[in-house]
Structure formats: structure tokens, C-alpha cells
Design a protein around this motif. Structure first.
Motif, short mmCIF file in Angstrom:
data_model
loop_
_atom_site.label_atom_id
_atom_site.label_comp_id
_atom_site.label_asym_id
_atom_site.label_seq_id
_atom_site.Cartn_x
_atom_site.Cartn_y
_atom_site.Cartn_z
N ASP A 252 4.25 4.26 10.20
CA ASP A 252 4.21 5.30 11.24
C ASP A 252 2.85 5.34 10.58
O ASP A 252 1.50 5.83 11.19
CB ASP A 252 4.99 7.25 10.64
N LEU A 253 2.21 5.42 9.05
CA LEU A 253 0.78 5.29 8.75
C LEU A 253 0.51 4.27 9.36
O LEU A 253 -1.26 5.05 9.60
CB LEU A 253 1.09 5.28 7.51
N HIS B 71 0.95 -0.93 0.39
CA HIS B 71 0.41 0.09 -0.03
C HIS B 71 0.74 1.31 0.24
O HIS B 71 0.47 2.46 -0.86
CB HIS B 71 -1.09 0.23 1.51
N VAL B 72 1.51 1.51 0.71
CA VAL B 72 2.84 2.63 0.49
C VAL B 72 3.19 2.81 0.11
O VAL B 72 4.21 4.04 -0.90
CB VAL B 72 3.44 2.51 1.98
N PHE C 141 7.13 4.65 7.21
CA PHE C 141 6.19 4.88 6.68
C PHE C 141 5.32 3.50 6.96
O PHE C 141 4.50 4.10 7.55
CB PHE C 141 6.33 5.14 5.11
N ARG D 251 2.44 2.09 -3.08
CA ARG D 251 1.85 1.98 -4.39
C ARG D 251 1.66 3.72 -4.22
O ARG D 251 1.35 4.43 -4.94
CB ARG D 251 -0.20 1.48 -3.71
N ALA D 252 0.89 3.79 -2.89
CA ALA D 252 0.59 5.68 -2.31
C ALA D 252 1.94 6.27 -3.33
O ALA D 252 1.33 7.06 -2.96
CB ALA D 252 0.66 5.54 -1.62
N ALA D 253 3.64 5.57 -2.82
CA ALA D 253 4.61 6.81 -2.96
C ALA D 253 4.94 7.17 -4.79
O ALA D 253 4.76 7.53 -5.04
CB ALA D 253 5.59 6.43 -2.17
N HIS D 254 4.70 5.95 -5.50
CA HIS D 254 4.28 6.18 -6.81
C HIS D 254 3.08 6.85 -7.57
O HIS D 254 3.09 7.40 -8.09
CB HIS D 254 3.64 4.79 -7.29
N LEU D 255 2.00 6.36 -6.57
CA LEU D 255 1.32 7.29 -6.76
C LEU D 255 0.95 9.48 -6.70
O LEU D 255 0.11 10.70 -8.10
CB LEU D 255 -0.23 7.20 -6.37
N ALA D 256 1.67 9.01 -5.66
CA ALA D 256 2.11 10.38 -5.11
C ALA D 256 3.36 10.47 -5.61
O ALA D 256 3.73 12.17 -5.48
CB ALA D 256 2.05 10.57 -3.99
N ARG D 257 4.09 10.34 -6.68
CA ARG D 257 5.42 10.99 -7.64
C ARG D 257 6.43 10.76 -5.44
O ARG D 257 7.09 12.82 -6.56
CB ARG D 257 5.38 11.74 -8.51
N ILE D 258 5.86 10.08 -4.95
CA ILE D 258 7.61 10.67 -4.32
C ILE D 258 8.57 9.29 -4.31
O ILE D 258 7.96 8.04 -4.20
CB ILE D 258 7.17 10.68 -2.78
N ALA D 259 10.04 9.27 -4.05
CA ALA D 259 10.26 8.31 -4.35
C ALA D 259 10.89 8.31 -2.93
O ALA D 259 11.09 8.57 -1.91
CB ALA D 259 12.08 9.02 -4.53
#
Lengths: 486, 95
Positions: free
Chosen positions: B30-31, B7-8, B27, B10-18
Motif C-alpha cells: 500500500d505504502l 523501511h516499514v 503495508f 523502522r517507521a512502525a517502530h518509530l511510530a510505536r505501532i505493533a
């Protein structure tokens, strides 16, 4: 000079007892002397400030000055200022010079104010302690081992330390009221839509609102007069007349009905804070107000609802920082996706990344209804709690924060930090106004009394707070820091 | 709803964060704590309650579809990391 309130300074400017140049030079010198200790400013705009001060003095000589002409102010570094760095406390915008002024900045410039500089803040306004700033934490002038609160921590510390007569902040979940409480100043979050959001770097667009932070409710009233009003450039700005907020400051409080939400006096509230708040409430009784207990039954769900809605909106708002049009760009990107991903990983700090990821996750396929739709439904119940309470009482009172300012570094776990905002966050979800006023001390750390009203009740909140400040002197007390560095 | 590593990512890819492997596990931790706190919402009875998107229930204001802005491309591109001839420069997208 710096022990005066904004209202007293305005009178001194009006009578010619003081020039804006003298005043501006005095504050700039104070910022230079003690600014580094507190770290309350990200940028100091001395040259521009002195130009504005001279222009203000000339306007006064010509007889075209208004009440705020020549008044030095500090702006949270979230307000776009043309030609001056607007960082939002982030590495992402460390190189960003906005091409335009926020509407509020434009309005204050038109009123003749002088901008001393841009104040430190939690990165993208995400935090309750000012510790998430790329520019380092701010210290609380009452106790240099304590946080000033957040996210408008630099603004609060600068006002408390006498580095500026007043400052602007923004409040998405308590970011004006909680630092105002921690630093012993007065801070007002207006009704959602009362002040234009145009040119304020967006965090959570359905919650964000700008407001004044100053020494007294009267000072806040003067500033809100200049800030409030409809703006066609903000589609959520409300087309509704703006009263003169100073006109009703002296209305008597006899017959005022005060409600104390029982959920704001429960588990987790520091007993000494509770004592100070209850003593403050008894002052209102002596002024003729009546007090009764009320209930806001969904209070407990405000933080969970906020941590779905605010990160969801943030994940969308912060998608604009792409390393292409403005802001930080990584070195040697291999392709476009690499450019986006590394620019954003390098530009955003941990807390901002956490909130973007939470928001992206909760909005993603398979999770949207369970999180986002559910949180929006709970948001309606939270707002209804307040509307029901305001059927029976005029204002609500309680603590602004469950504890006085905590120590720097004390809250390592994100959730324990989030829980600090238990008394402020529901107010943004409901869109109602709130003000924090100084109401005592616990071990030399200030306590804030929070007063809440129904939508567009700013005049009433300022009246109630002003009457309290006519009877008490908590708001006039200064930290030793302000005296020592005089 | 337990949060997994996937999930993390996928979210990081969708949010475009390396996100590095180490960061991803941080993460997830924390998440997960944040979402555990958020899960309290599931205990609220919201049957028949409409979602609230705007605290004043306002709807989007409309205006006439007329050009009101002037072209300020040069001003707006002054804060861009890389521009040439009025165009934003990015790595090659189409070979």
C-alpha cells in the motif's frame, strides 16, 4: 417541520410559532426512527438536548434569546464536548469523554443552540467515503447503496435526511465540501484560521478548518456568524474582525468575474457532472456575471503534496495517543514499549496506520528533504496559482468532486480513494475558503458546484451561493428517504 | 525511491505501532503505491522556491511567560486508563 431551512426555523422560533422543545423532540424522534438505517450518528444526546431546549425556551420567554437560541444542531464527533463521548470515529477514543468543550462548541452553546448528538465520520477524519469509521459506514440518504462522502459523512447525511437542520464538519482536504456535494447540501470550508481549532481533534494542523453544513448558504452564514473569530487558545487563529455574513447575501452579482480553472474540467471528470456544473455557471451569467477560463498549473501536484504534508502532520499529532493519558490501552502490557505499540495497533484502523507510517517514513532521516521539504515548496506554488488567478477574477467555479457519490465498497485501493479529492485538496494547501452548493443530479445522486474565493472571502462566497439559491431550487430538493420517514 | 520492508518496520517502530509480518507486507504494498503517486513531486521545478509551512505565512504568536492555567489534574486524569494517587500507571521502566 424538518423540511424547513435553519433560517425558516429561526423565524418560527422567533415568532413563537414553534418551541425549541417541540422542535428538538421532533428531530430526536427522526434520529431514532431512521438513524440506524443511515448510521449517521455515533452518539445521540437526547437528555441534554431536551434540557438545552427547555433552557432556550425560557430564555426566549425572558426576551434574552438570539437568532440561534433553541436551534438543534449536530456536531461531527471530532469536536470535543465536555462529558459526552468524543470518539473521532476511532476505537482509540471509544472510551473518551473530553474534559472540556471545543471553542466552537462553547460559542454555539453561548448562542443557545441545542446539541442533538455527535455524527459519524471517517476515523480521525482520514477518508473520503466515511467507510473508515470504527462505527461502520454511513449511507447516503439519496441512495442507500452509495457513500455519503467523507470525512464529515455523518453530518452531511443527517442534514440531507432531515435529522437535523444543520451540522458542523471539518475540512482538511475536502471533508466538508465533498460530502456536502454527495448529499446535496451546502457546506462551507472557511479560510484557514477563521474558525478556532481549539478542541478539535487534530489531523493535519496546517490544513484543518471547521465549518457549517446546512440546507442553504443563508443557513451557513448564520452559523458562521456564531463560529468565526479570534481565539487566544489557538495559536493559528487569525485576529481579524468578523463581518455579519448575512448582511451581504443579497448584493447583486452584476459584474462578478468568474474563472473556470481548465484543470478542473479535464480528464477524469464525469461528463454528466460537467454538464450540471456548466449549466450552473450559465445561471450566473444570466445574473450578470462574466466567465473566463483560467489556469491553476500545479493542480496535478496537489494530491501528491497533500499525501506528504497531511500524513507528516498526522504522524506527529497522533503520537499523543499513547495508552497512558487517555484512550485505548491494551491488556497486560509486558513493558512500556509493548504498551505503546499494542495500544496503538489495536486502537487505530488500517487507514490511520497507513497515514501514520507514511508520515513517519517521509519525515525520517534520509527522506525528509526529498519528501517533506519538496512538498512544502510545491505547496507554495499551489497557493501562488490561486493568488495569481484572483488577480484576474473574483471567484473560481468548478465541480466539488469528479463524480457523484460512488457505491459503498467501490474504492478498495487507497490511492483511487485519494484521487477523489482532486478538486478540493489544493484549497486546503492554499488556505483559501470554498463552498459546495447543490447544482443538479446524475441518476438521482446530487452534484455539487464548488465556489472558491481568496483568503477571507467567506462573505463573497456566501453572497454568490445565496444568489444562485434564489434562482435555483436544487438545494431545496429532498431525498425520498426524508419524505418516507416523515 | 523504492520502499523496502525494512523501511516499514523502522517507521512502525518509530511510530510505536505493533506490526505483524503479514501486516508488514501489506503495508509495503500500500505504502509503495502511495509513494509512487507522491514521487510525481520530483518532476516539479522548485529551484528558488521557499517551503510554505503556514498558508497565511503567519509566525508563532508570543505571550508573556506567566502562569494562566489552573491545576485540573483530577479532571484530566478522569479519562486515563490507570491512575493512582494522582500518578499515571505504566509498566515498570526502571528495575
Amino acid at each position: 417541520m424538518h423540511d424547513k431551512t435553519l433560517t425558516q426555523i429561526a423565524n418560527a422560533l422567533g415568532s413563537g410559532e414553534l418551541s425549541s422543545r417541540e422542535l428538538t423532540e421532533h428531530y430526536l424522534q427522526r434520529i431514532q426512527q431512521s438513524g440506524a438505517i443511515l448510521n449517521s450518528f455515533i452518539s445521540v444526546t437526547a437528555d441534554q438536548a431536551l434540557e438545552q431546549a427547555d433552557a432556550a425556551d425560557q430564555a426566549r420567554a425572558k426576551g434574552t434569546a438570539g437568532l440561534l437560541t433553541g436551534m438543534p444542531l449536530a456536531l461531527k464527533d471530532i469536536f470535543c464536548t465536555q462529558g459526552i463521548k468524543t470518539s473521532c470515529g476511532s476505537r482509540m477514543l471509544d472510551n473518551f469523554n473530553a474534559p472540556y468543550d471545543a471553542t466552537v462548541v462553547e460559542k454555539l452553546k453561548t448562542a443557545g443552540t441545542v446539541t442533538l448528538g455527535k455524527t459519524n465520520m471517517d476515523e480521525f477524519a482520514m477518508g473520503s467515503s466515511n467507510e473508515s469509521s470504527y462505527y461502520g459506514p454511513v449511507k447516503n440518504p439519496w441512495d442507500l447503496t452509495a457513500v455519503p462522502g467523507g470525512s464529515s459523512g455523518g453530518s452531511a447525511a443527517a442534514v440531507a435526511a432531515g435529522l437535523t437542520p444543520a451540522a458542523l464538519g471539518t475540512d482538511t482536504g475536502g471533508s466538508i465540501r465533498q460530502p456536502a456535494a454527495f448529499c446535496g447540501i451546502t457546506g462551507l470550508k472557511p479560510t484557514y484560521g477563521r474558525v478556532s481549532r481549539y478542541g478539535i481533534i487534530a489531523y493535519a494542523s496546517s490544513l484543518d478548518q471547521a465549518g457549517p453544513m446546512a440546507r442553504s448558504a443563508e443557513d451557513c452564514a448564520h452559523l458562521l456568524n456564531a463560529m468565526a473569530g479570534h481565539d487566544g487558545r489557538d495559536s493559528t487563529s487569525v485576529a481579524r474582525g468578523v463581518p455579519d455574513y448575512t448582511e451581504t447575501l443579497n448584493s447583486p452579482l452584476s459584474g462578478l468575474k468568474i474563472g473556470l480553472p481548465k484543470e478542473y474540467f479535464g480528464e477524469g471528470l464525469d461528463p454528466e457532472v460537467e454538464k450540471a456544473v456548466r449549466e450552473a455557471v450559465s445561471v450566473f451569467e444570466s445574473l450578470g456575471a462574466t466567465v473566463r477560463d483560467v489556469s491553476l498549473p500545479h493542480t496535478h501536484y496537489a494530491i501528491p503534496a497533500y499525501y506528504v504534508i497531511a500524513p507528516a502532520e498526522a504522524s506527529s499529532n497522533l503520537s499523543r495517543f499513547d495508552g497512558v493519558r487517555f484512550g485505548h490501552r491494551c491488556d497486560n502490557p509486558s513493558d512500556l514499549i509493548d504498551l505503546y505499540k499494542r495500544s496503538r495497533a489495536e486502537g487505530f484502523g488500517d487507514e490511520v496506520q497507513r497515514r501514520i507510517l507514511i508520515g513517519t517514513h517521509t519525515l525520517s532521516e534520509g527522506f525528509f528533504d526529498a519528501y517533506y521539504t519538496k512538498a512544502q515548496k510545491v505547496r507554495r506554488l499551489i497557493r501562488q496559482d490561486f493568488l495569481d488567478a484572483f488577480e484576474d477574477v473574483d471567484v473560481l467555479m468548478g465541480p466539488a468532486s469528479p463524480t457523484p457519490a460512488f457505491d459503498l465498497g467501490a474504492k478498495k485501493d487507497p490511492v483511487s480513494m485519494y484521487l477523489q479529492d482532486i478538486y478540493t485538496i489544493a484549497v486546503n494547501l492554499a488556505g483559501i475558503p470554498g463552498i459546495s452548493v447543490p447544482a443538479g443530479f446524475v441518476d438521482r445522486r446530487p452534484v455539487g458546484l464548488q465556489i472558491l474565493g481568496t483568503h477571507f472571502a467567506e462573505a463573497q462566497l456566501l453572497n454568490v451561493a445565496h444568489q444562485f439559491q434564489q434562482t435555483t431550487d436544487w438545494h431545496l430538493q429532498r431525498p425520498d428517504f426524508a419524505e418516507e420517514s416523515a | 525511491m523504492a520502499l523496502e520492508d525494512s523501511h516499514v518496520r523502522r517507521a512502525a517502530h518509530l511510530a510505536r505501532i505493533a506490526v505483524s509480518d503479514d501486516q508488514a507486507s501489506g503495508f509495503v504494498e500500500d505504502l509503495s503505491r502511495i509513494l509512487d503517486m507522491v514521487d510525481q513531486l520530483q518532476g516539479v521545478d522548485t529551484d528558488g522556491v521557499a517551503p510554505l509551512a503556514h498558508p497565511l505565512d503567519a509566525t508563532q504568536r508570543l505571550r508573556a511567560d506567566e502562569v494562566t492555567e489552573t491545576n485540573q489534574r483530577d479532571t484530566f486524569q478522569r479519562c486515563a486508563p490507570a491512575v493512582e494517587n494522582g500518578l499515571y500507571l505504566v509498566p515498570r521502566v526502571v528495575e
